[in-house]
Write a protein that holds these residues in place. Structure first.
Motif, mmCIF file in Angstrom:
data_model
loop_
_atom_site.group_PDB
_atom_site.id
_atom_site.type_symbol
_atom_site.label_atom_id
_atom_site.label_comp_id
_atom_site.label_asym_id
_atom_site.label_seq_id
_atom_site.Cartn_x
_atom_site.Cartn_y
_atom_site.Cartn_z
ATOM 1 N N ARG A 217 -20.967 4.454 -41.561
ATOM 2 C CA ARG A 217 -19.401 4.874 -41.212
ATOM 3 C C ARG A 217 -18.347 5.664 -42.679
ATOM 4 O O ARG A 217 -17.689 5.858 -42.279
ATOM 5 N N ILE B 36 -18.173 11.897 -42.692
ATOM 6 C CA ILE B 36 -17.425 10.611 -41.672
ATOM 7 C C ILE B 36 -17.472 11.396 -40.344
ATOM 8 O O ILE B 36 -17.589 11.126 -39.047
ATOM 9 N N SER B 37 -16.128 12.895 -40.937
ATOM 10 C CA SER B 37 -16.083 13.602 -40.101
ATOM 11 C C SER B 37 -17.342 13.830 -38.749
ATOM 12 O O SER B 37 -17.264 14.311 -37.631
ATOM 13 N N THR C 56 -20.178 12.450 -38.344
ATOM 14 C CA THR C 56 -20.999 10.658 -37.666
ATOM 15 C C THR C 56 -19.900 10.756 -36.071
ATOM 16 O O THR C 56 -19.979 10.748 -35.388
ATOM 17 N N THR C 57 -19.199 10.852 -36.818
ATOM 18 C CA THR C 57 -17.629 10.374 -35.398
ATOM 19 C C THR C 57 -17.707 11.171 -34.227
ATOM 20 O O THR C 57 -17.720 10.999 -33.729
ATOM 21 N N ARG D 183 -20.462 10.597 -32.787
ATOM 22 C CA ARG D 183 -19.763 9.116 -31.895
ATOM 23 C C ARG D 183 -19.776 9.740 -30.693
ATOM 24 O O ARG D 183 -19.920 9.073 -29.268
ATOM 25 N N ASP D 184 -18.314 10.128 -30.866
ATOM 26 C CA ASP D 184 -17.869 10.878 -29.644
ATOM 27 C C ASP D 184 -18.442 11.571 -28.207
ATOM 28 O O ASP D 184 -17.568 11.868 -27.118
#
Length: 484
Positions: free
Chosen positions: A283, A287-288, A290-291, A294-295
């Motif tokens: 997390r 972050i950019s 990983t998210t 995720r999305d």
């Protein structure tokens, strides 16, 4: 063009002056200036690859406009597939063609059916993994009707090619960055000061921490068979801080540079080496990306709203794809799979979201349990970075076996690495500053709160002197993530 180069030191103030003093009264002119200077910035490496960015921009702009006009599910999905095929096609050809070809040949040879095929001498365009993911997210969001497509081609081109984050992120979402190109921007003195402060800290991370660590990490990894176990651990530690200082340093410079022009980019690192478990680490690291996974991958697969078996499958898919995103090498896939293995026990026992808040918030030091958790997570991370850094799987495994061979508990021979002890002292001091500043966006983000102006500026001057004296500025060393 490198952030840590004389070229960029000349480029940035020129663009800044044109942006705020020549074109400040016209938003469209400012956006057009960003497009021109961003293409110049990228073309400084190889102008031939500007066509890739231009074509990707044109396709996704056109797809977005059409998606806003058509309603039929089949037509909308066809348009989205077109966007994905173009972007993934470029990425697959330039980054993975030879990898798949070589493994295809190896597989047929293994089964006694040797074939002949010629690999291609392909140059990997800088930052292709970053800007293709950024444009794909735009098309997907428009398809999902989370975003209205823009009809301003200049603004969209500026969004895709924005030079501070073009080649190594953060991978921005259109929902965050694109609207900022339609807002009238006024120079904000405090925002610019914050940007300069973050650029300074990013440069310190890059040239003092990362580049000096790279020297010793390369020495040890490139000659790993010659060193004992404790020295190999030292090499893994140097690489651990090299990749963090290098990549988070780039992100700091990118975010700080964007602030000079009135833009807010997303935070890409949130002090990941203070994480108490692997879930928290991911997390806080990149972050950019990983998210993004995720999305656009994890949640469409069902995320955590499916059974345990499918959750485990989803986690492995995400981490292996993330590893493969980093490069066409089995070492990256192994690195991703290893992190998935770290993550699975937390998922099974429902502890993957137990450490959401900042560690030891409101306290000077963590408790004993937190110290153990941080050290354990850090040790797992260091071990996984060995696979990330190794040239191939054979090298990675020999390196790991070498650590657990004779000399594991011996003191490394620092006489072979002159200056390494000084560098370790800098790393400790660096982590101390990061710990003190962990509640902010970057290590020295709260420095402006120091009321004594003379004391505050003495710290800034001291950092500049450290960069000048101890920074590895004799050569312009590229950022690690340029290869991705």
């Amino acid at each position: 063009m490198l952030f840590n180069s004389l070229d960029f030191a000349l480029f940035l103030p020129i663009v800044f002056i044109l942006y705020w003093f020549v074109f400040r009264d016209s938003l469209k002119s400012q956006n057009f200036l960003i497009v021109i200077t961003s293409y110049f910035f990228y073309g400084w490496w190889d102008w031939r690859f500007l066509a890739l960015i231009g074509f990707s921009t044109l396709i996704d702009f056109a797809v977005g406009v059409r998606l806003d006009k058509v309603e039929g599910r089949f037509k909308r999905k066809s348009l989205l597939i077109l966007s994905l095929l173009v972007n993934i096609g470029f990425l697959g050809f330039f980054k993975y063609y030879n990898f798949f070809l070589d493994n295809f040949i190896t597989a047929f040879t293994f089964f006694g059916m040797p074939i002949k095929a010629n690999s291609l001498n392909i140059i990997l365009p800088v930052g292709i993994s970053f800007y293709t993911f950024q444009t794909m997210s735009y098309s997907i969001d428009v398809y999902r009707k989370r975003l209205t497509a823009t009809r301003d081609f200049i603004a969209f081109s500026a969004f895709v090619s924005f030079f501070p984050q073009l080649v190594a992120g953060p991978i921005e979402r259109a929902t965050n960055l694109l609207p900022q190109f339609f807002e009238k921007r006024k120079f904000d003195y405090f925002m610019a000061k914050n940007g300069l402060r973050q650029i300074l800290w990013g440069l310190f991370k890059k040239v003092v921490i990362a580049d000096n660590c790279a020297e010793y990490a390369n020495m040890i990894f490139n000659n790993s068979t010659e060193y004992q176990g404790s020295t190999l651990i030292l090499g893994a530690l140097f690489f651990t801080f090299q990749i963090y200082g290098d990549f988070s340093g780039y992100s700091d410079i990118a975010i700080g540079t964007a602030r000079l022009f009135g833009f807010n980019l997303m935070q890409n690192f949130a002090f990941p080496y203070f994480s108490r478990d692997i879930a928290e680490f991911w997390r806080r690291w990149h972050i950019s990306l990983t998210t993004w996974f995720r999305d656009y991958v994890y949640i469409p697969l069902g995320g955590s709203k499916v059974g345990t078996f499918l959750q485990i499958r989803n986690v492995f898919v995400i981490f292996i794809i993330s590893g493969f995103w980093h490069g066409a090498n089995w070492t990256f896939i192994a690195w991703g799979a290893l992190n998935a293995i770290y993550f699975i026990p937390l998922l099974i026992f429902g502890k993957n979201r137990q450490n959401i808040e900042i560690v030891a918030v409101g306290k000077k030091l963590p408790c004993f349990r937190e110290v153990l958790s941080i050290l354990g997570t850090f040790a797992l991370t260091v071990f996984s970075w060995i696979f990330f850094r190794a040239e191939n799987m054979s090298h990675a495994l020999s390196y790991v076996f070498g650590i657990f061979s004779e000399g594991l508990f011996a003191i490394p021979d620092f006489s072979v690495f002159p200056g390494a002890i000084t560098l370790l002292i800098f790393i400790v001091a660096f982590m101390f500053v990061e710990w003190k500043g962990r509640v902010g966006e970057y290590g020295i983000s709260e420095m402006h709160l120091i009321s004594n102006k003379a004391y505050r500026w003495s710290i800034y001057v001291f950092i500049i002197l450290i960069i000048d004296v101890f920074g590895n500025t004799s050569e312009e060393i590229e950022f690690i993530y340029f290869q991705f």
